[in-house]
Design a protein around this motif. Sequence first.
Motif, PDB file in Angstrom:
ATOM      1  N   MET A   1     -20.905 -81.965  28.763  1.00  0.00           N
ATOM      2  CA  MET A   1     -22.044 -81.204  28.274  1.00  0.00           C
ATOM      3  C   MET A   1     -21.868 -81.244  26.681  1.00  0.00           C
ATOM      4  O   MET A   1     -20.706 -81.349  25.972  1.00  0.00           O
ATOM      5  CB  MET A   1     -21.560 -79.715  28.589  1.00  0.00           C
ATOM      6  N   SER A   2     -22.986 -81.281  26.029  1.00  0.00           N
ATOM      7  CA  SER A   2     -22.889 -81.183  24.385  1.00  0.00           C
ATOM      8  C   SER A   2     -22.544 -79.860  24.053  1.00  0.00           C
ATOM      9  O   SER A   2     -22.648 -78.749  24.684  1.00  0.00           O
ATOM     10  CB  SER A   2     -24.023 -81.597  24.239  1.00  0.00           C
ATOM     11  N   ALA A   3     -22.002 -79.885  22.819  1.00  0.00           N
ATOM     12  CA  ALA A   3     -21.807 -78.590  22.214  1.00  0.00           C
ATOM     13  C   ALA A   3     -23.221 -77.516  22.212  1.00  0.00           C
ATOM     14  O   ALA A   3     -22.824 -76.331  22.285  1.00  0.00           O
ATOM     15  CB  ALA A   3     -21.246 -78.648  20.659  1.00  0.00           C
ATOM     16  N   THR A   4     -24.294 -78.192  22.214  1.00  0.00           N
ATOM     17  CA  THR A   4     -25.281 -77.385  21.910  1.00  0.00           C
ATOM     18  C   THR A   4     -25.596 -76.652  23.205  1.00  0.00           C
ATOM     19  O   THR A   4     -25.901 -75.354  23.402  1.00  0.00           O
ATOM     20  CB  THR A   4     -26.637 -78.316  21.641  1.00  0.00           C
ATOM     21  N   GLU A   5     -25.309 -77.565  24.231  1.00  0.00           N
ATOM     22  CA  GLU A   5     -25.662 -76.894  25.652  1.00  0.00           C
ATOM     23  C   GLU A   5     -24.858 -75.781  26.000  1.00  0.00           C
ATOM     24  O   GLU A   5     -25.051 -74.795  26.684  1.00  0.00           O
ATOM     25  CB  GLU A   5     -25.506 -77.856  26.684  1.00  0.00           C
ATOM     26  N   ILE A   6     -23.266 -75.845  25.491  1.00  0.00           N
ATOM     27  CA  ILE A   6     -22.414 -74.867  25.692  1.00  0.00           C
ATOM     28  C   ILE A   6     -22.710 -73.544  24.957  1.00  0.00           C
ATOM     29  O   ILE A   6     -22.808 -72.517  25.494  1.00  0.00           O
ATOM     30  CB  ILE A   6     -21.137 -75.465  25.402  1.00  0.00           C
ATOM     31  N   HIS A   7     -23.132 -73.839  23.886  1.00  0.00           N
ATOM     32  CA  HIS A   7     -23.445 -72.470  23.124  1.00  0.00           C
ATOM     33  C   HIS A   7     -24.751 -71.883  23.324  1.00  0.00           C
ATOM     34  O   HIS A   7     -24.964 -70.710  23.375  1.00  0.00           O
ATOM     35  CB  HIS A   7     -23.854 -73.046  21.482  1.00  0.00           C
ATOM     36  N   ASP A   8     -25.605 -72.755  24.087  1.00  0.00           N
ATOM     37  CA  ASP A   8     -27.025 -71.845  24.805  1.00  0.00           C
ATOM     38  C   ASP A   8     -26.542 -71.311  25.942  1.00  0.00           C
ATOM     39  O   ASP A   8     -27.180 -70.162  26.065  1.00  0.00           O
ATOM     40  CB  ASP A   8     -27.953 -73.295  25.127  1.00  0.00           C
ATOM     41  N   ASP A   9     -25.572 -71.751  26.595  1.00  0.00           N
ATOM     42  CA  ASP A   9     -25.049 -70.899  27.944  1.00  0.00           C
ATOM     43  C   ASP A   9     -24.382 -69.731  27.605  1.00  0.00           C
ATOM     44  O   ASP A   9     -24.697 -68.709  28.244  1.00  0.00           O
ATOM     45  CB  ASP A   9     -24.190 -71.960  28.599  1.00  0.00           C
ATOM     46  N   ILE A  10     -23.555 -69.671  26.559  1.00  0.00           N
ATOM     47  CA  ILE A  10     -22.806 -68.379  26.137  1.00  0.00           C
ATOM     48  C   ILE A  10     -23.801 -67.436  25.321  1.00  0.00           C
ATOM     49  O   ILE A  10     -23.718 -66.346  25.786  1.00  0.00           O
ATOM     50  CB  ILE A  10     -21.773 -69.056  24.816  1.00  0.00           C
ATOM     51  N   ALA A  11     -24.768 -67.889  24.677  1.00  0.00           N
ATOM     52  CA  ALA A  11     -25.634 -66.856  24.234  1.00  0.00           C
ATOM     53  C   ALA A  11     -26.609 -66.492  25.432  1.00  0.00           C
ATOM     54  O   ALA A  11     -26.954 -65.198  25.198  1.00  0.00           O
ATOM     55  CB  ALA A  11     -26.785 -67.867  23.076  1.00  0.00           C
ATOM     56  N   ARG A  12     -26.841 -67.186  26.578  1.00  0.00           N
ATOM     57  CA  ARG A  12     -27.481 -66.582  27.560  1.00  0.00           C
ATOM     58  C   ARG A  12     -26.557 -65.687  28.407  1.00  0.00           C
ATOM     59  O   ARG A  12     -27.232 -64.412  28.987  1.00  0.00           O
ATOM     60  CB  ARG A  12     -27.918 -67.744  28.426  1.00  0.00           C
ATOM     61  N   LEU A  13     -25.271 -65.891  28.433  1.00  0.00           N
ATOM     62  CA  LEU A  13     -24.653 -65.040  29.460  1.00  0.00           C
ATOM     63  C   LEU A  13     -23.757 -64.265  28.544  1.00  0.00           C
ATOM     64  O   LEU A  13     -23.128 -62.969  29.348  1.00  0.00           O
ATOM     65  CB  LEU A  13     -23.426 -66.052  29.971  1.00  0.00           C
ATOM     66  N   HIS A  14     -23.493 -64.137  27.365  1.00  0.00           N
ATOM     67  CA  HIS A  14     -22.617 -63.140  26.693  1.00  0.00           C
ATOM     68  C   HIS A  14     -23.217 -61.913  26.421  1.00  0.00           C
ATOM     69  O   HIS A  14     -24.252 -61.936  25.859  1.00  0.00           O
ATOM     70  CB  HIS A  14     -22.009 -63.867  25.441  1.00  0.00           C
ATOM     71  N   LYS A  15     -22.692 -60.930  27.089  1.00  0.00           N
ATOM     72  CA  LYS A  15     -22.956 -59.598  26.774  1.00  0.00           C
ATOM     73  C   LYS A  15     -22.095 -58.617  26.158  1.00  0.00           C
ATOM     74  O   LYS A  15     -21.100 -58.656  26.605  1.00  0.00           O
ATOM     75  CB  LYS A  15     -23.556 -58.739  28.166  1.00  0.00           C
ATOM     76  N   PRO A  16     -22.694 -57.856  25.147  1.00  0.00           N
ATOM     77  CA  PRO A  16     -21.569 -56.950  24.467  1.00  0.00           C
ATOM     78  C   PRO A  16     -21.021 -55.980  25.446  1.00  0.00           C
ATOM     79  O   PRO A  16     -21.654 -55.406  26.392  1.00  0.00           O
ATOM     80  CB  PRO A  16     -22.644 -56.360  23.455  1.00  0.00           C
ATOM     81  N   GLY A  17     -19.667 -56.097  25.276  1.00  0.00           N
ATOM     82  CA  GLY A  17     -18.918 -54.961  25.993  1.00  0.00           C
ATOM     83  C   GLY A  17     -18.305 -55.479  27.293  1.00  0.00           C
ATOM     84  O   GLY A  17     -17.492 -54.815  27.778  1.00  0.00           O
ATOM     85  N   ILE A  18     -18.626 -56.891  27.611  1.00  0.00           N
ATOM     86  CA  ILE A  18     -18.302 -57.359  29.045  1.00  0.00           C
ATOM     87  C   ILE A  18     -17.136 -58.569  28.549  1.00  0.00           C
ATOM     88  O   ILE A  18     -17.549 -59.401  27.906  1.00  0.00           O
ATOM     89  CB  ILE A  18     -19.179 -58.061  29.862  1.00  0.00           C
ATOM     90  N   PRO A  19     -16.149 -58.281  28.737  1.00  0.00           N
ATOM     91  CA  PRO A  19     -14.886 -59.389  28.367  1.00  0.00           C
ATOM     92  C   PRO A  19     -15.427 -60.751  29.054  1.00  0.00           C
ATOM     93  O   PRO A  19     -15.934 -60.823  30.064  1.00  0.00           O
ATOM     94  CB  PRO A  19     -13.698 -58.856  29.175  1.00  0.00           C
ATOM     95  N   PHE A  20     -15.123 -61.691  28.354  1.00  0.00           N
ATOM     96  CA  PHE A  20     -15.779 -63.015  28.272  1.00  0.00           C
ATOM     97  C   PHE A  20     -14.683 -64.187  28.119  1.00  0.00           C
ATOM     98  O   PHE A  20     -13.770 -64.064  26.844  1.00  0.00           O
ATOM     99  CB  PHE A  20     -16.914 -63.358  27.484  1.00  0.00           C
ATOM    100  N   LEU A  21     -14.526 -64.992  29.050  1.00  0.00           N
ATOM    101  CA  LEU A  21     -13.619 -66.327  29.032  1.00  0.00           C
ATOM    102  C   LEU A  21     -14.446 -67.404  28.624  1.00  0.00           C
ATOM    103  O   LEU A  21     -15.259 -67.762  29.957  1.00  0.00           O
ATOM    104  CB  LEU A  21     -12.556 -66.082  30.114  1.00  0.00           C
ATOM    105  N   ALA A  22     -14.243 -68.438  27.889  1.00  0.00           N
ATOM    106  CA  ALA A  22     -14.724 -69.539  27.873  1.00  0.00           C
ATOM    107  C   ALA A  22     -13.737 -70.522  28.405  1.00  0.00           C
ATOM    108  O   ALA A  22     -12.665 -70.506  27.602  1.00  0.00           O
ATOM    109  CB  ALA A  22     -15.308 -69.791  26.628  1.00  0.00           C
ATOM    110  N   VAL A  23     -13.860 -71.309  29.244  1.00  0.00           N
ATOM    111  CA  VAL A  23     -12.964 -72.121  30.034  1.00  0.00           C
ATOM    112  C   VAL A  23     -13.634 -73.511  29.910  1.00  0.00           C
ATOM    113  O   VAL A  23     -14.386 -73.917  30.624  1.00  0.00           O
ATOM    114  CB  VAL A  23     -12.691 -71.674  31.606  1.00  0.00           C
ATOM    115  N   ALA A  24     -12.926 -74.249  29.199  1.00  0.00           N
ATOM    116  CA  ALA A  24     -13.300 -75.822  29.238  1.00  0.00           C
ATOM    117  C   ALA A  24     -12.587 -76.739  30.404  1.00  0.00           C
ATOM    118  O   ALA A  24     -11.441 -76.695  30.572  1.00  0.00           O
ATOM    119  CB  ALA A  24     -12.804 -76.564  27.838  1.00  0.00           C
ATOM    120  N   ASN A  25     -13.322 -77.391  31.418  1.00  0.00           N
ATOM    121  CA  ASN A  25     -12.723 -77.914  32.570  1.00  0.00           C
ATOM    122  C   ASN A  25     -12.655 -79.384  32.306  1.00  0.00           C
ATOM    123  O   ASN A  25     -13.434 -79.910  31.542  1.00  0.00           O
ATOM    124  CB  ASN A  25     -13.569 -77.222  33.870  1.00  0.00           C
ATOM    125  N   LYS A  26     -12.048 -79.935  33.257  1.00  0.00           N
ATOM    126  CA  LYS A  26     -11.872 -81.654  33.190  1.00  0.00           C
ATOM    127  C   LYS A  26     -10.935 -82.277  31.841  1.00  0.00           C
ATOM    128  O   LYS A  26     -11.230 -83.095  31.406  1.00  0.00           O
ATOM    129  CB  LYS A  26     -13.288 -82.001  33.364  1.00  0.00           C
TER     130      LYS A  26
END
Length: 456
Positions: free
Chosen positions: A310-335
């Motif tokens: 995955m590219s950095a742009t794709e990762i940032h796009d996903d985070i922007a879509r999923l990250h909601k204020p007030g909900i604890p968020f863990l970004a986990v890089a696999n492989k």
Amino acid sequence: MITNETIVALSTPPGVGAIGVIRLSGKDAIAITNSVFIGKDLLTQESHTIHFGLIKDGNAVIDEVLVSLFVAPKSYTKENVVEISCHGSNYIIQQIISLLIRKGASAAKPGEFTLRAFLNGGLDLSQAEAVADLISSDSAAAHQVAMNQLRGGFSTELNILREQLIHFASMIELELDFSEEDVEFANRDQLQELIAKITLVINKLIRSFELGNVIKQGINTVIAGRPNAGKSTLLNALLNEDRAIVSEIAGTTRDTIEELLNIGGINFRLIDTAGIREATDAIEAIGVEKTMQKISQTALLVYLFDVVNMSATEIHDDIARLHKPGIPFLAVANKMDLSYSDRLKELKFPSDISFISISAKQNQHIEELKQLLYDTAVGDKLSDNHTMVTNIRHVEALQKTQTALNSVANGLDNPVTSDFLAMDIKQALYYLGEITGQVTTDDLLENIFSKFCIGK
């Protein structure tokens, strides 16, 4: 609501077991048991003693039993209590209970033993509710919180505040008796300081509900990410078992898979979801829709991404879509076992997002991830002496208390007559009293104790 009836019920779980415990409570509990017990005369025995003998129905022996005596008021209900330990056969248990009912006992309703403990002054209402929480606790943290409340940690804190308020309420009531003389018995500055102090404590208790509730219910933890990020592999690694199907075929997970994981005494409800992408068929589309629903309801979100493909742009796009204020968020890089590319250096995460690199397939940094899950959800908020609210009824009463106290504070800032101050303080006292049971209604008690199991 207190009756003179002697009640009886099975206090151990129904089903075949080595031992069943039948409990009686009431004025005639010992006499009724004594009428079917062959052994010592139970009416002449001391409290907190155990006696071996037979239970007989006429000439027929039903079972050999141990009978434990708890003479009022030295018992759970503050009434005479008898516990009969018999063999765990359903037939034997039903025969004994039926015999006791024929001799004058009545079948207990759900929670009636604990209701009697409350009505007889053995427990306050918040402690009684903690009994149900203790029975249903399925983690060390839930057990700890319930035990703290059962021992009166919550009640003690509230009662101290309530007593201080009652003092000022009585002073203001006294002013009303001398209204024609225009005197003040209640020091307004001290009352203002007390209201500010109580408000701080109540705000802390209300905020504690967020953590207290997830400890009681378990923490919903969604594992989200794109297809083939390794979500199912991560679920299997966290559980240390092959729970989810793992495949190179994108879109293998079509429905959510839920499993329980205990970390440091806290239950995490792990939810493996369908990969986030444009679905290729109707079934996968339903899976993706369910994923988004679960994400909207989660208490903790684990976003797993493929650090190799995955590219950095794709990762940032996903985070922007999923990250909601007030909900604890863990970004986990696999492989991470396949590549330590410079891509990680390109990633810039918001300050409220925690980050970790793992290899789910090779089980690398899985224990570190578990610790991060715990720290993110709980951290150092849980301690032996930390009072925590876990009951929605208590939170609602605290919020109403807060509203009433705000009215008192406003009345002090913009001086109002003593009768208005007295009315607002009485409201605050009423709602505080609802929590511990100084103020109750039959409907409230019925609603609380109907949720208990029979026999407790």
